[in-house]
Enzyme design. Structure first.
Site, PDB file in Angstrom:
ATOM      1  N   LYS A 168      73.257 151.776  79.528  1.00  0.00           N
ATOM      2  CA  LYS A 168      73.254 151.816  78.030  1.00  0.00           C
ATOM      3  C   LYS A 168      72.850 153.145  77.449  1.00  0.00           C
ATOM      4  O   LYS A 168      71.936 153.724  78.256  1.00  0.00           O
ATOM      5  CB  LYS A 168      72.359 150.653  77.776  1.00  0.00           C
ATOM      6  CG  LYS A 168      72.084 150.363  76.398  1.00  0.00           C
ATOM      7  CD  LYS A 168      71.224 149.146  76.099  1.00  0.00           C
ATOM      8  CE  LYS A 168      71.268 148.792  74.812  1.00  0.00           C
ATOM      9  NZ  LYS A 168      70.223 147.681  74.430  1.00  0.00           N
ATOM     10  N   SER A 183      71.969 143.587  71.607  1.00  0.00           N
ATOM     11  CA  SER A 183      72.660 145.230  71.311  1.00  0.00           C
ATOM     12  C   SER A 183      73.265 145.638  72.499  1.00  0.00           C
ATOM     13  O   SER A 183      74.039 146.808  72.497  1.00  0.00           O
ATOM     14  CB  SER A 183      71.359 146.093  70.909  1.00  0.00           C
ATOM     15  OG  SER A 183      70.389 146.042  71.934  1.00  0.00           O
ATOM     16  N   SER A 220      68.624 141.293  74.091  1.00  0.00           N
ATOM     17  CA  SER A 220      69.753 142.389  73.985  1.00  0.00           C
ATOM     18  C   SER A 220      70.273 142.495  75.268  1.00  0.00           C
ATOM     19  O   SER A 220      71.433 143.144  75.465  1.00  0.00           O
ATOM     20  CB  SER A 220      69.247 143.595  73.485  1.00  0.00           C
ATOM     21  OG  SER A 220      69.362 143.563  72.060  1.00  0.00           O
TER      22      SER A 220
HETATM   23  N1  GLN Z   1      68.628 141.186  68.528  1.00  0.00           N
HETATM   24  C1  GLN Z   1      67.504 141.380  68.227  1.00  0.00           C
HETATM   25  C2  GLN Z   1      67.286 142.730  67.218  1.00  0.00           C
HETATM   26  O1  GLN Z   1      68.092 142.871  66.645  1.00  0.00           O
HETATM   27  C3  GLN Z   1      67.110 142.006  69.644  1.00  0.00           C
HETATM   28  C4  GLN Z   1      67.740 143.339  69.942  1.00  0.00           C
HETATM   29  C5  GLN Z   1      67.184 143.761  71.355  1.00  0.00           C
HETATM   30  O2  GLN Z   1      66.922 143.178  72.151  1.00  0.00           O
HETATM   31  N2  GLN Z   1      67.163 145.100  71.703  1.00  0.00           N
HETATM   32  O3  GLN Z   1      66.164 143.194  66.995  1.00  0.00           O
END
Ligand code: GLN
Length: 485
Positions: free
Chosen positions: A79, A154, A178
């Protein structure tokens, strides 16, 4: 069978037996990437020549008679918020578009010791904020099962690259879901480890009290094996814990007879699609047949998890992201007359809409007069949520829920409605708030041929329990990755 269909442990076996070279594997993956990447957009940075030359280097290392480790020569996507020396780390943001870290993250150092083969830097929502991978300055990622749909986020790139067979496994980060939510939407396996089990040194911080790096892969065994490699105490991360690293792969074939499973009723709410719910119950019945004891349980404060998260995570983000000021890192507006104007323009031009939204919410929650009402209150409710989990784990070995309330949704469907988007994480967010481990793995397929994921949650440092149950689920569900692409 083509090399791209093999799991990490199968490839490892073939490499050890000298049936294939790492270059053979790299070439097979290169061919695949060249065929599908235009459609998927899983990578922000992929350097073909570097990929091939690194494969040759690893072959040289093996030829010299050096030790072949579990991930030697295995293609892994990283990532793009995990720092890699000499290869840019963008966080899918314009503000870091040309940022090259001077050091490797601890997880990269650990994988380098194994002589792994990095495929490239995977696409993501900007600074890991999002649930659809639409918030990337490098374009959205598409779901390999249906190119009109999002891969989740994400870690959309890490998940889609594995599902599209552009990488064997990948590393993602999970602050509120994410790793698990995109794993679920792409029909693969992903683990969010216990907070502190994997070093965050070299992970660009989003919300430091929640962030954790973890593995994604096609099957539970690869995921467990990769977790074993990246886990462990690191003096460079003050939140790292000193705990033994269990042999995670040893738990997968355990008998689950007598294990107690709780199903939190707060995670089976009306937002969950009926098709998703039905598949989760189907898996629960299979587990019951294998001898597990299943009961509904209530964790009353989970109801507040989403609200608590959207105070704590943006607050921490607003503080963490203050370092991107045009002076110390990345992009700078060059047309400003004053320092203040330079700060303003750099941040206005460098950050995307969702990141700005979070910074504003966070700054508001932390500002004097509001701190007690929002941030401090959220911390107190967070403790109540932690206590709910503690109580549940005094009775149950694991808790089970859907990973995501829905299957993959269409690109654009929720992009203009942040609240709808935030709901994607109702089942995953409580886990981060409590610092506990959870895995998502395939539970089945929906009528319109999209994967449904199931989440198994464990107590602190009880990855063993979630892997035992995940192993059993995987045997029952007999999942085969078969995206159309
Ligand atoms: N979707 C969640 C957010 O937007 C979690 C994102 C994540 O785990 N990095 O914060």
């Amino acid at each position: 069978m083509s090399l791209i269909n093999l799991s990490a442990y199968e490839l490892n076996d073939a490499i050890r037996k000298k049936e294939v070279s790492v270059l053979d594997i790299a070439e097979a993956y290169l061919q695949r990437i060249e065929k599908v990447e235009d459609k998927i957009n899983a990578f922000i940075t992929f350097d073909r020549d570097l990929f091939l030359s690194r494969a040759k280097e690893i072959d040289g290392y093996i030829k010299e008679g050096n030790e072949v480790f579990d991930f030697t020569g295995i293609p892994i996507a990283i990532k793009d918020n995990i720092c890699t020396k000499d290869i840019r780390t963008t966080c899918a943001s314009k503000i870091l578009a040309n940022y090259i870290s001077v050091y490797d993250a601890t997880v990269i150092k650990k994988l380098n010791r194994q002589h792994f083969l990095m495929v490239g830097k995977a696409n993501m929502d900007e600074f890991a904020m999002g649930s659809s991978n639409e918030n990337s300055a490098f374009g959205p990622v598409r779901n390999p099962w249906n190119l009109d749909c999002v891969p989740g986020g994400s870690s959309g790139g890490p998940a889609a690259s594995v599902a599209a067979m552009e990488a064997v496994c990948s590393l993602g980060s999970d602050t509120g879901g994410s790793i698990r939510q995109p794993a679920s939407l792409c029909g693969i396996v992903g683990i969010k480890p216990t907070y502190g089990m994997v070093s965050r040194y070299g992970l660009v911080a989003f919300a430091s009290s929640l962030d954790q790096i973890g593995p994604l892969s096609k099957n539970v065994r690869d995921c467990a094996a990769l977790l074993e490699i990246i886990s462990g105490y690191d003096e460079c991360d003050s939140t790292s814990i000193k705990a033994d690293i269990p042999k995670y792969t040893s738990f997968l074939n355990s008998d689950i007879k007598g294990m107690k499973i709780g199903v939190p009723k707060e995670l089976m709410v009306r937002e969950i699609d009926s098709e998703v719910r039905d598949l989760i119950y189907k898996v629960l019945r299979m587990l019951e047949k294998s001898g597990a004891l299943i009961e509904e349980v209530s964790l009353p404060n989970l109801e507040y998890a989403l609200s608590v998260y959207y105070i704590i995570a943006p607050s921490e983000a607003s503080s963490n992201l203050s370092r991107f000021d045009g002076v110390r890192y990345g992009y700078r507006n060059m047309e400003s007359a004053t320092l203040r104007e330079m700060y303003k323009k750099t941040r206005a031009e460098g950050f995307g809409a969702e990141v700005k939204r979070r910074i504003m919410i966070g700054t508001y929650c932390l500002s004097s007069g509001y701190y007690d009402a929002y941030y401090e209150k959220a911390q107190k409710v967070r403790t109540l949520i932690i206590n709910d989990f503690k109580k549940a784990f005094s009775n149950y070995d694991v808790l089970i829920s859907p990973t995501s309330p829905t299957t993959a949704f269409k690109i654009g469907d929720k992009a203009d409605d942040p609240l709808m988007m935030y709901l994607s994480d109702i089942c995953t967010i409580p886990v981060n708030l409590a610092g506990i481990p959870a895995i998502s793995l395939p539970a089945g397929i929906s009528k319109n041929n999209l994967p449904v994921g199931i989440q198994v949650i464990g107590d602190i440092l009880r990855e063993d329990n979630i892997l035992k149950i995940a192993g059993a689920i995987e045997r029952d569900v007999k999942w085969k990755i078969s995206p159309k692409i």
